[in-house]
Design an enzyme around this catalytic site. Structure first.
Site, mmCIF file in Angstrom:
data_model
loop_
_atom_site.group_PDB
_atom_site.id
_atom_site.type_symbol
_atom_site.label_atom_id
_atom_site.label_comp_id
_atom_site.label_asym_id
_atom_site.label_seq_id
_atom_site.Cartn_x
_atom_site.Cartn_y
_atom_site.Cartn_z
ATOM 1 N N CYS A 196 0.711 -26.117 -28.516
ATOM 2 C CA CYS A 196 0.161 -24.890 -29.103
ATOM 3 C C CYS A 196 -0.903 -24.255 -28.208
ATOM 4 O O CYS A 196 -1.954 -24.854 -27.974
ATOM 5 C CB CYS A 196 -0.412 -25.264 -30.469
ATOM 6 S SG CYS A 196 -1.518 -24.069 -31.193
ATOM 7 N N CYS A 211 -4.266 -23.565 -29.909
ATOM 8 C CA CYS A 211 -4.977 -24.841 -30.120
ATOM 9 C C CYS A 211 -5.778 -25.216 -28.882
ATOM 10 O O CYS A 211 -6.882 -25.751 -28.988
ATOM 11 C CB CYS A 211 -3.994 -25.966 -30.445
ATOM 12 S SG CYS A 211 -3.055 -25.692 -31.951
#
Length: 99
Positions: free
Chosen positions: A24, A27
């Site tokens: 991600c 993230c």
């Protein structure tokens, strides 16, 4: 995951959980913000990171659909939850409000 998730979030110390995934992009942007925040709130709030791919039962239990999702637990209850990258100021405000 190190330790028992339920035991950690049911403790007296509030816990900020960063549900994330290795793949991600957002993230990866959230991670240094969380690390910086951890230094500032040392002791007031416990911060843990949960990789949703390695901890699928926990992610499913809390219905985590998108990452990053951050949740603040207080004595086992979610008192705040938000998906998407959060700034350090936003997170500090949430922590201050709930501690």
């Amino acid at each position: 995951m190190k330790g028992d998730f339920s035991k950690i979030v049911n403790g007296k110390t509030p816990v900020l959980v960063d549900f994330h995934a290795e793949w991600c992009g957002p993230c990866k942007a959230q991670s240094p913000i969380i690390d910086d925040l951890a230094k500032e709130v040392n002791g007031k709030v416990r911060i843990i990171k949960i990789d949703i791919d390695k901890n699928q039962p926990v992610a499913q239990r809390y219905n985590v659909k998108g990452v990053p999702t951050l949740a603040l637990f207080k004595e086992g209850q979610i008192v705040w939850r938000q998906s998407g990258v959060q700034s350090k100021a936003q997170l500090m405000a949430v922590i201050t409000q709930h501690t």
